[in-house]
Motif scaffolding. Sequence first.
Motif, PDB file in Angstrom:
ATOM      1  N   ALA A   1       0.881  -1.379  -0.105  1.00 31.47           N
ATOM      2  CA  ALA A   1      -0.008  -0.129   0.044  1.00 31.47           C
ATOM      3  C   ALA A   1       0.816   1.337   0.183  1.00 31.47           C
ATOM      4  N   GLU A   2       2.052   0.990   0.750  1.00 28.31           N
ATOM      5  CA  GLU A   2       2.812   2.275   0.745  1.00 28.31           C
ATOM      6  C   GLU A   2       3.432   2.348  -0.487  1.00 28.31           C
ATOM      7  N   HIS A   3       4.075   1.335  -1.219  1.00 23.75           N
ATOM      8  CA  HIS A   3       4.391   1.757  -2.757  1.00 23.75           C
ATOM      9  C   HIS A   3       3.442   2.213  -3.486  1.00 23.75           C
ATOM     10  N   VAL A   4       2.321   1.703  -3.618  1.00 24.75           N
ATOM     11  CA  VAL A   4       1.385   2.224  -4.403  1.00 24.75           C
ATOM     12  C   VAL A   4       0.981   3.739  -4.237  1.00 24.75           C
ATOM     13  N   LYS A   5       0.910   3.921  -2.887  1.00 28.00           N
ATOM     14  CA  LYS A   5       0.916   5.452  -2.540  1.00 28.00           C
ATOM     15  C   LYS A   5       1.763   6.168  -3.210  1.00 28.00           C
ATOM     16  N   HIS A   6       3.166   5.949  -3.115  1.00 28.40           N
ATOM     17  CA  HIS A   6       4.172   6.751  -3.631  1.00 28.40           C
ATOM     18  C   HIS A   6       4.339   6.610  -5.127  1.00 28.40           C
ATOM     19  N   ILE A   7       3.813   5.537  -5.679  1.00 24.49           N
ATOM     20  CA  ILE A   7       3.736   5.449  -7.098  1.00 24.49           C
ATOM     21  C   ILE A   7       2.604   6.337  -7.812  1.00 24.49           C
ATOM     22  N   TYR A   8       1.625   6.422  -7.248  1.00 29.96           N
ATOM     23  CA  TYR A   8       0.614   7.462  -7.517  1.00 29.96           C
ATOM     24  C   TYR A   8       0.835   8.828  -7.405  1.00 29.96           C
ATOM     25  N   ARG A   9       1.857   9.276  -6.341  1.00 26.33           N
ATOM     26  CA  ARG A   9       2.135  10.623  -6.038  1.00 26.33           C
ATOM     27  C   ARG A   9       3.218  11.011  -7.166  1.00 26.33           C
ATOM     28  N   LYS A  10       4.140  10.003  -7.310  1.00 22.90           N
ATOM     29  CA  LYS A  10       5.142  10.402  -8.176  1.00 22.90           C
ATOM     30  C   LYS A  10       4.552  10.514  -9.602  1.00 22.90           C
ATOM     31  N   LEU A  11       3.833   9.642 -10.193  1.00 22.00           N
ATOM     32  CA  LEU A  11       3.198   9.896 -11.440  1.00 22.00           C
ATOM     33  C   LEU A  11       1.895  10.701 -11.499  1.00 22.00           C
ATOM     34  N   ASP A  12       1.515  11.423 -10.436  1.00 17.07           N
ATOM     35  CA  ASP A  12       0.473  12.329 -10.699  1.00 17.07           C
ATOM     36  C   ASP A  12      -0.791  11.569 -11.191  1.00 17.07           C
ATOM     37  N   VAL A  13      -1.167  10.389 -10.710  1.00 24.10           N
ATOM     38  CA  VAL A  13      -2.519   9.514 -10.936  1.00 24.10           C
ATOM     39  C   VAL A  13      -3.190   9.483  -9.746  1.00 24.10           C
ATOM     40  N   SER A  14      -4.353   9.171 -10.127  1.00 22.58           N
ATOM     41  CA  SER A  14      -5.349   9.058  -8.734  1.00 22.58           C
ATOM     42  C   SER A  14      -6.140   7.798  -8.848  1.00 22.58           C
ATOM     43  N   SER A  15      -5.927   6.888  -9.871  1.00 27.35           N
ATOM     44  CA  SER A  15      -6.630   5.798  -9.954  1.00 27.35           C
ATOM     45  C   SER A  15      -5.990   4.383 -10.648  1.00 27.35           C
ATOM     46  N   ARG A  16      -6.467   3.421 -10.594  1.00 29.04           N
ATOM     47  CA  ARG A  16      -5.727   2.225 -11.054  1.00 29.04           C
ATOM     48  C   ARG A  16      -5.849   2.313 -12.575  1.00 29.04           C
ATOM     49  N   ALA A  17      -6.691   3.011 -13.487  1.00 31.01           N
ATOM     50  CA  ALA A  17      -6.849   2.856 -14.831  1.00 31.01           C
ATOM     51  C   ALA A  17      -5.673   3.781 -15.156  1.00 31.01           C
ATOM     52  N   GLU A  18      -5.507   4.884 -14.455  1.00 35.58           N
ATOM     53  CA  GLU A  18      -4.365   6.049 -15.053  1.00 35.58           C
ATOM     54  C   GLU A  18      -2.876   5.168 -14.855  1.00 35.58           C
ATOM     55  N   ALA A  19      -2.872   4.584 -13.707  1.00 32.56           N
ATOM     56  CA  ALA A  19      -1.705   3.862 -13.210  1.00 32.56           C
ATOM     57  C   ALA A  19      -1.198   2.759 -14.590  1.00 32.56           C
ATOM     58  N   ALA A  20      -2.462   2.254 -14.956  1.00 27.42           N
ATOM     59  CA  ALA A  20      -2.311   1.063 -15.985  1.00 27.42           C
ATOM     60  C   ALA A  20      -1.762   1.538 -17.272  1.00 27.42           C
ATOM     61  N   LEU A  21      -2.334   2.835 -17.682  1.00 24.60           N
ATOM     62  CA  LEU A  21      -1.893   3.478 -18.909  1.00 24.60           C
ATOM     63  C   LEU A  21      -0.531   4.007 -18.762  1.00 24.60           C
ATOM     64  N   GLU A  22      -0.170   4.641 -17.471  1.00 25.82           N
ATOM     65  CA  GLU A  22       1.437   4.848 -17.641  1.00 25.82           C
ATOM     66  C   GLU A  22       2.182   3.800 -17.466  1.00 25.82           C
ATOM     67  N   ALA A  23       1.847   2.719 -16.941  1.00 25.63           N
ATOM     68  CA  ALA A  23       2.687   1.385 -17.306  1.00 25.63           C
ATOM     69  C   ALA A  23       2.641   1.006 -18.390  1.00 25.63           C
ATOM     70  N   ALA A  24       1.805   1.083 -19.412  1.00 23.15           N
ATOM     71  CA  ALA A  24       1.774   0.776 -20.731  1.00 23.15           C
ATOM     72  C   ALA A  24       2.728   1.810 -21.289  1.00 23.15           C
ATOM     73  N   ARG A  25       2.569   2.982 -21.121  1.00 27.55           N
ATOM     74  CA  ARG A  25       3.537   3.855 -21.686  1.00 27.55           C
ATOM     75  C   ARG A  25       4.846   3.763 -21.424  1.00 27.55           C
ATOM     76  N   ARG A  26       5.394   3.087 -20.404  1.00 30.84           N
ATOM     77  CA  ARG A  26       6.337   2.388 -19.907  1.00 30.84           C
ATOM     78  C   ARG A  26       6.857   1.178 -20.251  1.00 30.84           C
ATOM     79  N   GLY A  27       6.056   0.675 -21.152  1.00 33.72           N
ATOM     80  CA  GLY A  27       6.470  -0.706 -21.794  1.00 33.72           C
ATOM     81  C   GLY A  27       6.164  -1.702 -20.599  1.00 33.72           C
ATOM     82  N   LEU A  28       5.505  -1.620 -19.520  1.00 31.89           N
ATOM     83  CA  LEU A  28       5.681  -2.532 -18.523  1.00 31.89           C
ATOM     84  C   LEU A  28       4.646  -3.900 -18.872  1.00 31.89           C
ATOM     85  N   VAL A  29       3.652  -3.391 -19.490  1.00 30.70           N
ATOM     86  CA  VAL A  29       2.422  -4.051 -19.926  1.00 30.70           C
ATOM     87  C   VAL A  29       2.407  -3.968 -21.450  1.00 30.70           C
ATOM     88  N   LYS A  30       1.626  -5.001 -22.117  1.00 27.78           N
ATOM     89  CA  LYS A  30       1.106  -5.063 -23.485  1.00 27.78           C
ATOM     90  C   LYS A  30      -0.400  -5.411 -23.484  1.00 27.78           C
TER      91      LYS A  30
END
Length: 225
Positions: free
Chosen positions: A196-225
């Motif tokens: 939960a701490e990691h997710v909190k800091h990930i959201y804050r670093k990436l300036d996202v507020s939802s799992r969907a936004e985080a998934a888009l950022e992960a895709a942009r970084r090539g982490l998922v296809k």
Amino acid sequence: MKQALVVEDLAEVRDWLADIAQAVFPGIEVTAVGRVDEALAQAGSGAFDVALVDLGLPDGSGIDVVRTLHRQQPQCLAVVVTIYDDDEHLFPALQAGAFGYLLKDQPREALEAQLLRMASGEPPLSPPIARRVLAFFGQNAAALAPPLPSAQQPAVEEEEKVRLTEQETVVLQRVAKGYTLPEIAQQLGLSRHTIAEHVKHIYRKLDVSSRAEAALEAARRGLVK
């Protein structure tokens, strides 16, 4: 120990830390807050014997809380409790006056044992942190804090400003794949609080507020296809 201050913005983790403080120091009265401004207000109005302080807070850094407590209430033993084990967080916290530095990904029993050492005046340090401090002084480093970037250094690229740690990258990838926090915790062998701490800091670093936004950022970084 009569009064404790817990500074942590995640309610579940805040309650967990408060419970640990009460177990380690029987009869202690705990005041728990989730923001820097609330912690500073408490530092100005109450007297504390011990404080457990997270570093990544919604309105600033827990280092400011540690520094204020050290200046206004020198009798208060401020202990950082965080997921960060790097020099960029550790040494500024110690410079600010932190009496100890503990990592949240330890078993609860280990955290309690390290806090109990405070009764004999021993600073509570997680083993990896103690080794890092010893290594630092063994290298005869000139200063505790890492050097600040100079005006002559090239500007930091935007991607570097939001660089994730290796652990945060792994967690982001699993979040994007739809795994729940308990599932990620089980996969990585970490506690749910740590994930939960990691997710909190990930959201804050990436300036996202939802799992969907985080998934888009992960895709942009090539982490998922």
